[in-house]
Design a protein around this motif. Structure first.
Motif, PDB file in Angstrom:
ATOM      1  N   VAL A  53      49.281 -16.564 -58.726  1.00 19.69           N
ATOM      2  CA  VAL A  53      50.525 -16.305 -59.670  1.00 19.69           C
ATOM      3  C   VAL A  53      50.776 -15.038 -60.573  1.00 19.69           C
ATOM      4  N   GLY A  54      49.699 -14.393 -60.544  1.00 22.10           N
ATOM      5  CA  GLY A  54      50.170 -13.203 -60.513  1.00 22.10           C
ATOM      6  C   GLY A  54      49.720 -12.375 -61.745  1.00 22.10           C
ATOM      7  N   ALA A  55      49.346 -10.855 -62.246  1.00 19.62           N
ATOM      8  CA  ALA A  55      48.950 -10.733 -63.185  1.00 19.62           C
ATOM      9  C   ALA A  55      49.790 -11.030 -64.605  1.00 19.62           C
ATOM     10  N   LEU A  56      51.463 -10.502 -64.020  1.00 20.62           N
ATOM     11  CA  LEU A  56      52.498 -11.006 -65.676  1.00 20.62           C
ATOM     12  C   LEU A  56      51.856 -12.802 -65.850  1.00 20.62           C
ATOM     13  N   ASN A  57      51.873 -13.612 -65.245  1.00 18.25           N
ATOM     14  CA  ASN A  57      51.837 -14.917 -65.937  1.00 18.25           C
ATOM     15  C   ASN A  57      49.826 -15.099 -66.297  1.00 18.25           C
ATOM     16  N   GLN A  58      49.203 -14.298 -65.769  1.00 19.85           N
ATOM     17  CA  GLN A  58      48.007 -14.561 -66.021  1.00 19.85           C
ATOM     18  C   GLN A  58      47.307 -14.287 -67.310  1.00 19.85           C
ATOM     19  N   LEU A  59      47.714 -13.892 -68.006  1.00 16.06           N
ATOM     20  CA  LEU A  59      47.678 -13.495 -69.693  1.00 16.06           C
ATOM     21  C   LEU A  59      48.007 -14.142 -70.402  1.00 16.06           C
ATOM     22  N   PRO A  60      49.233 -14.634 -70.312  1.00 17.35           N
ATOM     23  CA  PRO A  60      49.980 -15.369 -70.800  1.00 17.35           C
ATOM     24  C   PRO A  60      49.598 -17.095 -70.954  1.00 17.35           C
ATOM     25  N   ILE A 104      33.947 -14.990 -77.341  1.00 13.74           N
ATOM     26  CA  ILE A 104      35.013 -13.354 -75.671  1.00 13.74           C
ATOM     27  C   ILE A 104      36.513 -13.476 -75.816  1.00 13.74           C
ATOM     28  N   LYS A 105      36.912 -12.543 -75.711  1.00 12.70           N
ATOM     29  CA  LYS A 105      38.651 -12.187 -75.603  1.00 12.70           C
ATOM     30  C   LYS A 105      38.640 -12.332 -74.149  1.00 12.70           C
ATOM     31  N   VAL A 106      40.251 -12.767 -74.670  1.00 11.97           N
ATOM     32  CA  VAL A 106      41.080 -13.013 -73.327  1.00 11.97           C
ATOM     33  C   VAL A 106      40.535 -12.274 -72.215  1.00 11.97           C
ATOM     34  N   GLY A 107      40.864 -10.876 -72.689  1.00 12.28           N
ATOM     35  CA  GLY A 107      40.820  -9.343 -71.317  1.00 12.28           C
ATOM     36  C   GLY A 107      39.791  -9.649 -70.894  1.00 12.28           C
ATOM     37  N   HIS A 108      38.600  -9.454 -71.207  1.00 13.10           N
ATOM     38  CA  HIS A 108      37.334 -10.545 -70.851  1.00 13.10           C
ATOM     39  C   HIS A 108      37.383 -10.979 -69.549  1.00 13.10           C
ATOM     40  N   TYR A 110      39.569 -12.656 -68.414  1.00 11.26           N
ATOM     41  CA  TYR A 110      40.548 -11.668 -66.945  1.00 11.26           C
ATOM     42  C   TYR A 110      40.116 -11.337 -66.343  1.00 11.26           C
ATOM     43  N   GLU A 111      39.286 -10.271 -66.512  1.00 11.72           N
ATOM     44  CA  GLU A 111      38.749  -9.560 -65.429  1.00 11.72           C
ATOM     45  C   GLU A 111      37.910 -10.168 -64.860  1.00 11.72           C
ATOM     46  N   GLN A 112      37.232 -11.149 -65.362  1.00  8.09           N
ATOM     47  CA  GLN A 112      35.940 -11.580 -64.829  1.00  8.09           C
ATOM     48  C   GLN A 112      36.377 -12.670 -63.871  1.00  8.09           C
ATOM     49  N   LEU A 113      37.821 -13.607 -64.530  1.00 12.14           N
ATOM     50  CA  LEU A 113      38.533 -14.386 -63.599  1.00 12.14           C
ATOM     51  C   LEU A 113      39.041 -13.860 -62.235  1.00 12.14           C
ATOM     52  N   GLN A 114      39.202 -12.977 -62.576  1.00 12.33           N
ATOM     53  CA  GLN A 114      39.943 -12.155 -61.301  1.00 12.33           C
ATOM     54  C   GLN A 114      38.200 -11.557 -60.556  1.00 12.33           C
ATOM     55  N   GLU A 115      37.325 -11.527 -61.256  1.00 11.59           N
ATOM     56  CA  GLU A 115      35.958 -11.057 -60.044  1.00 11.59           C
ATOM     57  C   GLU A 115      35.730 -12.341 -59.488  1.00 11.59           C
ATOM     58  N   LEU A 116      35.442 -13.414 -60.016  1.00 13.40           N
ATOM     59  CA  LEU A 116      34.449 -14.491 -59.177  1.00 13.40           C
ATOM     60  C   LEU A 116      35.496 -14.783 -58.428  1.00 13.40           C
ATOM     61  N   TYR A 117      37.241 -14.822 -58.151  1.00 12.06           N
ATOM     62  CA  TYR A 117      38.532 -15.390 -57.329  1.00 12.06           C
ATOM     63  C   TYR A 117      38.506 -14.201 -56.450  1.00 12.06           C
ATOM     64  N   SER A 118      37.952 -13.085 -56.549  1.00 11.08           N
ATOM     65  CA  SER A 118      37.390 -12.249 -55.175  1.00 11.08           C
ATOM     66  C   SER A 118      36.680 -12.373 -54.165  1.00 11.08           C
ATOM     67  N   ASP A 119      35.961 -12.796 -54.578  1.00  4.95           N
ATOM     68  CA  ASP A 119      35.134 -13.385 -53.483  1.00  4.95           C
ATOM     69  C   ASP A 119      35.703 -14.713 -53.226  1.00  4.95           C
ATOM     70  N   SER A 120      35.952 -14.739 -51.384  1.00  6.39           N
ATOM     71  CA  SER A 120      36.689 -15.647 -51.049  1.00  6.39           C
ATOM     72  C   SER A 120      35.490 -17.438 -51.221  1.00  6.39           C
ATOM     73  N   ILE A 125      37.134 -22.979 -55.802  1.00  5.28           N
ATOM     74  CA  ILE A 125      36.847 -23.583 -56.742  1.00  5.28           C
ATOM     75  C   ILE A 125      37.840 -23.970 -57.997  1.00  5.28           C
ATOM     76  N   ASN A 126      38.003 -24.715 -58.737  1.00  6.34           N
ATOM     77  CA  ASN A 126      39.376 -24.967 -59.739  1.00  6.34           C
ATOM     78  C   ASN A 126      39.413 -24.360 -60.760  1.00  6.34           C
ATOM     79  N   PHE A 127      40.625 -24.191 -61.304  1.00  2.00           N
ATOM     80  CA  PHE A 127      40.829 -23.365 -62.253  1.00  2.00           C
ATOM     81  C   PHE A 127      39.588 -23.716 -63.888  1.00  2.00           C
TER      82      PHE A 127
END
Length: 160
Positions: A53-60, A104-108, A110-120, A125-127
């Motif tokens: 989806v990319g960062a541009l769409n992930q935060l919204p 929890i803040k949305v930015g946090h 986002y960062e944790q989802l990126q970290e979670l999904y960086s592990d193949s 795991i569904n969203f």
């Protein structure tokens, strides 16, 4: 070397047709890969989808999830009879989750989802499960319980 106007236009047209067909073919592949699970006929929102989806769409998207959950909780909480036992049992679990989300803040998230999904291992795991996992992680859930939870989500996703 002189190229007449018609000859030049034919070459430009051929170039445009070829380049357009390449782009269309790539978009078709992206659309097919993107989100349809043919076994269930439903959209698959997992780590591959999230990263695609990319960062541009992930935060919204995350902001919408937060707002939707908040609104949904308010509507559900206000529509049940608080004296019923099923409300009291379900309400305590929901209250726990939403109290955790309030910190929890949305930015946090986002960062944790990126970290979670960086592990193949976690891409399957569904969203929804990833979202719950990150809420628990950010709210200070016990590390041993988090390990059990992530393994359960991985196994659940593999079964599908």
């Amino acid at each position: 070397m002189i190229i007449n106007k018609n000859e030049f236009m034919k070459k430009v047209l051929i170039f445009l047709i070829i380049s357009t067909s390449i782009v269309i073919a790539q978009e078709k592949e992206k659309a097919e890969i993107d989100s349809i699970n043919l076994k269930t006929g439903s959209f698959v929102h997992d780590g591959n989808w999230w990263l695609g989806v990319g960062a541009l769409n992930q935060l919204p998207y995350l902001t919408g999830v937060f707002d939707g959950l908040s609104l949904g909780a308010t509507i559900v909480t206000n529509s049940f009879n608080v004296d019923e036992i099923c409300y009291q049992i379900g309400s305590s679990a929901a209250d726990d989750f939403f109290n955790r989300m309030d910190t929890i803040k949305v930015g946090h998230m986002y960062e944790q989802l990126q970290e979670l999904y960086s592990d193949s291992l976690n891409l399957c795991i569904n969203f929804d499960d990833a979202f719950k996992y990150v809420v628990y992680k950010l709210s200070g859930y016990d590390n041993e319980k988090l390990k059990i939870l992530i393994e359960m989500y991985r196994k659940k996703s593999i079964k599908k």
